[in-house]
Design a protein around this motif. Structure first.
Motif, PDB file in Angstrom:
ATOM      1  N   MET A   1      -1.840  -2.766  11.192  1.00  0.00           N
ATOM      2  CA  MET A   1      -1.957  -3.957  10.353  1.00  0.00           C
ATOM      3  C   MET A   1      -2.851  -3.665   9.156  1.00  0.00           C
ATOM      4  O   MET A   1      -3.808  -2.903   9.253  1.00  0.00           O
ATOM      5  CB  MET A   1      -2.528  -5.122  11.159  1.00  0.00           C
ATOM      6  N   ASN A   2      -2.573  -4.309   8.022  1.00  0.00           N
ATOM      7  CA  ASN A   2      -3.324  -4.121   6.795  1.00  0.00           C
ATOM      8  C   ASN A   2      -4.299  -5.283   6.635  1.00  0.00           C
ATOM      9  O   ASN A   2      -3.932  -6.372   6.210  1.00  0.00           O
ATOM     10  CB  ASN A   2      -2.357  -4.059   5.612  1.00  0.00           C
ATOM     11  N   LEU A   3      -5.552  -5.070   6.999  1.00  0.00           N
ATOM     12  CA  LEU A   3      -6.555  -6.132   6.946  1.00  0.00           C
ATOM     13  C   LEU A   3      -6.825  -6.572   5.514  1.00  0.00           C
ATOM     14  O   LEU A   3      -6.967  -7.766   5.246  1.00  0.00           O
ATOM     15  CB  LEU A   3      -7.846  -5.658   7.610  1.00  0.00           C
ATOM     16  N   ARG A   4      -6.899  -5.628   4.585  1.00  0.00           N
ATOM     17  CA  ARG A   4      -7.142  -5.983   3.190  1.00  0.00           C
ATOM     18  C   ARG A   4      -6.044  -6.891   2.661  1.00  0.00           C
ATOM     19  O   ARG A   4      -6.305  -7.893   1.976  1.00  0.00           O
ATOM     20  CB  ARG A   4      -7.216  -4.705   2.357  1.00  0.00           C
ATOM     21  N   GLU A   5      -4.804  -6.562   2.990  1.00  0.00           N
ATOM     22  CA  GLU A   5      -3.675  -7.368   2.545  1.00  0.00           C
ATOM     23  C   GLU A   5      -3.683  -8.733   3.234  1.00  0.00           C
ATOM     24  O   GLU A   5      -3.315  -9.751   2.638  1.00  0.00           O
ATOM     25  CB  GLU A   5      -2.364  -6.625   2.833  1.00  0.00           C
ATOM     26  N   HIS A   6      -4.106  -8.757   4.506  1.00  0.00           N
ATOM     27  CA  HIS A   6      -4.197 -10.020   5.236  1.00  0.00           C
ATOM     28  C   HIS A   6      -5.202 -10.956   4.565  1.00  0.00           C
ATOM     29  O   HIS A   6      -4.935 -12.159   4.402  1.00  0.00           O
ATOM     30  CB  HIS A   6      -4.618  -9.740   6.683  1.00  0.00           C
ATOM     31  N   ILE A   7      -6.353 -10.417   4.166  1.00  0.00           N
ATOM     32  CA  ILE A   7      -7.363 -11.229   3.485  1.00  0.00           C
ATOM     33  C   ILE A   7      -6.849 -11.698   2.126  1.00  0.00           C
ATOM     34  O   ILE A   7      -7.041 -12.852   1.739  1.00  0.00           O
ATOM     35  CB  ILE A   7      -8.667 -10.416   3.308  1.00  0.00           C
ATOM     36  N   ASP A   8      -6.152 -10.815   1.417  1.00  0.00           N
ATOM     37  CA  ASP A   8      -5.649 -11.157   0.087  1.00  0.00           C
ATOM     38  C   ASP A   8      -4.618 -12.282   0.111  1.00  0.00           C
ATOM     39  O   ASP A   8      -4.572 -13.109  -0.802  1.00  0.00           O
ATOM     40  CB  ASP A   8      -5.027  -9.925  -0.575  1.00  0.00           C
ATOM     41  N   ASN A   9      -3.783 -12.314   1.148  1.00  0.00           N
ATOM     42  CA  ASN A   9      -2.611 -13.190   1.132  1.00  0.00           C
ATOM     43  C   ASN A   9      -2.735 -14.434   2.005  1.00  0.00           C
ATOM     44  O   ASN A   9      -1.791 -15.213   2.080  1.00  0.00           O
ATOM     45  CB  ASN A   9      -1.372 -12.392   1.568  1.00  0.00           C
ATOM     46  N   ASN A  10      -3.895 -14.637   2.651  1.00  0.00           N
ATOM     47  CA  ASN A  10      -4.056 -15.802   3.518  1.00  0.00           C
ATOM     48  C   ASN A  10      -5.148 -16.724   3.001  1.00  0.00           C
ATOM     49  O   ASN A  10      -6.003 -16.309   2.216  1.00  0.00           O
ATOM     50  CB  ASN A  10      -4.386 -15.345   4.942  1.00  0.00           C
ATOM     51  N   LEU A 425      -4.271  -3.953 -23.041  1.00  0.00           N
ATOM     52  CA  LEU A 425      -3.797  -2.607 -22.693  1.00  0.00           C
ATOM     53  C   LEU A 425      -4.194  -2.185 -21.288  1.00  0.00           C
ATOM     54  O   LEU A 425      -3.734  -1.156 -20.793  1.00  0.00           O
ATOM     55  CB  LEU A 425      -4.356  -1.589 -23.698  1.00  0.00           C
ATOM     56  N   LEU A 426      -5.067  -2.967 -20.653  1.00  0.00           N
ATOM     57  CA  LEU A 426      -5.581  -2.608 -19.330  1.00  0.00           C
ATOM     58  C   LEU A 426      -4.514  -2.799 -18.263  1.00  0.00           C
ATOM     59  O   LEU A 426      -3.824  -3.814 -18.232  1.00  0.00           O
ATOM     60  CB  LEU A 426      -6.804  -3.483 -19.010  1.00  0.00           C
ATOM     61  N   ARG A 427      -4.388  -1.823 -17.379  1.00  0.00           N
ATOM     62  CA  ARG A 427      -3.456  -1.907 -16.258  1.00  0.00           C
ATOM     63  C   ARG A 427      -4.252  -1.950 -14.965  1.00  0.00           C
ATOM     64  O   ARG A 427      -5.084  -1.076 -14.710  1.00  0.00           O
ATOM     65  CB  ARG A 427      -2.501  -0.713 -16.238  1.00  0.00           C
ATOM     66  N   ILE A 428      -4.010  -2.977 -14.153  1.00  0.00           N
ATOM     67  CA  ILE A 428      -4.742  -3.149 -12.891  1.00  0.00           C
ATOM     68  C   ILE A 428      -3.965  -2.474 -11.774  1.00  0.00           C
ATOM     69  O   ILE A 428      -2.811  -2.789 -11.507  1.00  0.00           O
ATOM     70  CB  ILE A 428      -4.931  -4.645 -12.556  1.00  0.00           C
ATOM     71  N   LYS A 429      -4.616  -1.507 -11.118  1.00  0.00           N
ATOM     72  CA  LYS A 429      -4.000  -0.792  -9.987  1.00  0.00           C
ATOM     73  C   LYS A 429      -4.974  -0.819  -8.819  1.00  0.00           C
ATOM     74  O   LYS A 429      -5.730   0.118  -8.584  1.00  0.00           O
ATOM     75  CB  LYS A 429      -3.669   0.648 -10.372  1.00  0.00           C
ATOM     76  N   THR A 430      -4.969  -1.923  -8.097  1.00  0.00           N
ATOM     77  CA  THR A 430      -5.885  -2.060  -6.976  1.00  0.00           C
ATOM     78  C   THR A 430      -5.458  -1.155  -5.825  1.00  0.00           C
ATOM     79  O   THR A 430      -4.303  -1.154  -5.408  1.00  0.00           O
ATOM     80  CB  THR A 430      -5.917  -3.513  -6.474  1.00  0.00           C
ATOM     81  N   THR A 431      -6.389  -0.386  -5.287  1.00  0.00           N
ATOM     82  CA  THR A 431      -6.126   0.463  -4.121  1.00  0.00           C
ATOM     83  C   THR A 431      -6.446  -0.308  -2.858  1.00  0.00           C
ATOM     84  O   THR A 431      -7.583  -0.703  -2.636  1.00  0.00           O
ATOM     85  CB  THR A 431      -6.986   1.734  -4.175  1.00  0.00           C
ATOM     86  N   LEU A 432      -5.435  -0.560  -2.039  1.00  0.00           N
ATOM     87  CA  LEU A 432      -5.651  -1.308  -0.810  1.00  0.00           C
ATOM     88  C   LEU A 432      -6.133  -0.401   0.302  1.00  0.00           C
ATOM     89  O   LEU A 432      -5.708   0.745   0.404  1.00  0.00           O
ATOM     90  CB  LEU A 432      -4.353  -2.004  -0.370  1.00  0.00           C
ATOM     91  N   VAL A 433      -7.017  -0.930   1.116  1.00  0.00           N
ATOM     92  CA  VAL A 433      -7.521  -0.193   2.267  1.00  0.00           C
ATOM     93  C   VAL A 433      -6.727  -0.656   3.482  1.00  0.00           C
ATOM     94  O   VAL A 433      -6.773  -1.827   3.846  1.00  0.00           O
ATOM     95  CB  VAL A 433      -9.024  -0.460   2.470  1.00  0.00           C
ATOM     96  N   LYS A 434      -6.009   0.214   4.108  1.00  0.00           N
ATOM     97  CA  LYS A 434      -5.161  -0.190   5.224  1.00  0.00           C
ATOM     98  C   LYS A 434      -5.886  -0.039   6.549  1.00  0.00           C
ATOM     99  O   LYS A 434      -6.613   0.900   6.776  1.00  0.00           O
ATOM    100  CB  LYS A 434      -3.880   0.642   5.236  1.00  0.00           C
ATOM    101  N   CYS A 435      -5.648  -1.041   7.392  1.00  0.00           N
ATOM    102  CA  CYS A 435      -6.321  -1.051   8.699  1.00  0.00           C
ATOM    103  C   CYS A 435      -5.393  -1.695   9.710  1.00  0.00           C
ATOM    104  O   CYS A 435      -4.817  -2.734   9.438  1.00  0.00           O
ATOM    105  CB  CYS A 435      -7.627  -1.817   8.585  1.00  0.00           C
TER     106      CYS A 435
END
Length: 435
Positions: A1-10, A425-435
């Motif tokens: 499970m991806n905890l970072r993604e879980h926090i981001d999307n809930n 011009l800034l491009r956002i590329k967030t690196t997700l931490v998977k858990c």
């Protein structure tokens, strides 16, 4: 499970909002601590017999301390954690206020203002990163805006308390009150402040698994969350050097340009507006009132940006706020001969520019991976602080060279447009931490 993604999307839990409120309270105290000297400058100058230049150096000491804290203290958070950084920084801030309260000389006060600024610089970075990491993607902009608005609220409340304390006691009491409030905040942090989830997953300090699950339980997340496989970074690759590798060098350059330009413009406006309006013919009361409108608009603008960025893309809203800041600054100075128009556009200038600062605080952490995030945020804010230090000095030099106030504010408008181009011009590329 991806905890970072879980926090981001809930949806955010009450515990996550509590972390945001704690960060806002720390920022509120920062507003009091940083501007304590401004509240007491007249009394200190008379008591210690200071010249105008000496008083100016005292103001610069705090700003230099903040820049140093952001540049050199904040990167420690990527090694020891966000929580230890904040505890160290709040301790330094409290000691700086206590030392300032009992300073009997110009040199001693300057030293303790430097220590206070050093602590505040670390706090600004730590709270920014922690607020971002505990917020969901939808509410991150609003959460950071709530946190950022604490600084202005602290400044306003600090000014009110300073008047009462100085009338009843002396300027020393203002700094002593700041120490007491900051010390209480330190006790609260020791009891309730959690460590960053992203730090626990990437750096995996001692007992990281246990600490992670205690935090997720408080957030209402069921089950046991496991740590990902730890990636060992090369000992030769310091966090600072990684800001300029092929993945980050363009983003780092652009966010630094934006931070420098926006902070330069904001501190020019906040520092020089009352004095320039008074020279243009306004009374002292009228010029101070317009300055207060800028501060009032700032608090509202931070929250407005957060609400709008919760519905639309944060970067797009930031670019729009920056462009609107540029035009509102120019219109403000062209209409300054009419008091009610100056006050109205003063609110707009403060609102849009503080919204820009909230937007920078929102985007900045998302540029960098968790293992270098505090370093990236710290150096961006530090570069912005350099702009803040240079702004009043540059304005003074240009005035000596014969620039009028209209030319200065129009120049500020163009600098803001440069920031808008950099942000677009800034491009956002967030690196997700998977858990």
């Amino acid at each position: 499970m991806n905890l970072r993604e879980h926090i981001d999307n809930n949806p955010m839990s009450a515990y996550q909002w509590t972390v945001v409120i704690i960060a806002a309270i720390m920022n509120l105290l920062d507003g009091f601590d940083v501007l304590a000297l401004a509240f007491t400058a007249t009394a200190i100058r008379g008591d210690l017999g200071l010249s105008g230049a000496e008083l100016g150096y005292l103001f610069s000491a705090g700003l230099l301390g903040m820049a140093a804290g952001s540049l050199f203290l904040a990167p420690l958070a990527d090694k020891i954690g966000r929580r230890p950084l904040l505890l160290i920084s709040v301790t330094l801030s409290a000691l700086g206020m206590l030392g300032s309260a009992y300073s009997a000389s110009y040199g001693a006060l300057g030293f303790w203002r430097l220590i206070t600024g050093l602590g505040v610089g670390g706090i600004l970075v730590g709270t920014n990163v922690l607020t971002s990491e505990y917020s969901s993607r939808k509410w991150r902009s609003l959460a950071i805006s709530i946190y950022a608005s604490g600084f202005g609220i602290g400044a306003v409340l600090g000014g009110m308390f300073a008047v009462v304390l100085q009338e009843e006691y002396s300027w020393h009491a203002v700094f002593l009150a700041g120490f007491i409030l900051t010390a209480v905040c330190l006790i609260v942090l020791l009891i309730w402040l959690p460590e960053s989830i992203d730090f626990l997953m990437t750096q995996q300090p001692r007992n990281a698994q246990i600490r992670l699950n205690k935090i997720t339980k408080k957030m209402g997340l069921k089950g046991q969350w496991t740590l990902p496989e730890k990636v060992l970074a090369s000992a030769s690759k310091l966090p600072l050097t990684q800001l300029f590798n092929k993945n980050y060098r363009k983003s780092t350059a652009l966010i630094w340009i934006a931070f420098f330009a926006i902070m330069f413009c904001y501190y020019f406006v906040s520092s020089w507006t009352p004095a320039l309006l008074k020279e243009a013919g306004m009374t002292t009361e009228q010029s101070v009132s317009v300055g207060m409108m800028v501060s009032l608009g700032g608090t509202c603008g931070s929250l407005l940006y957060g609400l709008l960025a919760s519905r639309w893309k944060a970067k797009q809203m930031l670019v729009q706020f920056t462009v609107l800041s540029a035009f509102s600054v120019i219109i403000f100075i062209l209409s300054s001969s009419i008091l009610w128009l100056a006050m109205l556009f003063g609110i707009l200038v403060g609102g849009f520019m503080n919204g820009c600062i909230s937007g920078l605080y929102t985007l900045n952490p998302s540029i960098y991976a968790a293992n270098i995030r505090s370093t990236g945020v710290g150096w961006s804010i530090g570069v912005g602080r350099i702009g803040a230090i240079l702004a009043p000095l540059a304005a003074g030099v240009l005035l000596d060279y014969g620039w009028d106030k209209q030319s200065l504010y129009i120049g500020v408008g163009f600098v803001l447009l440069i920031a808008a181009i950099a942000l677009s011009l800034l491009r956002i590329k967030t690196t997700l931490v998977k858990c």
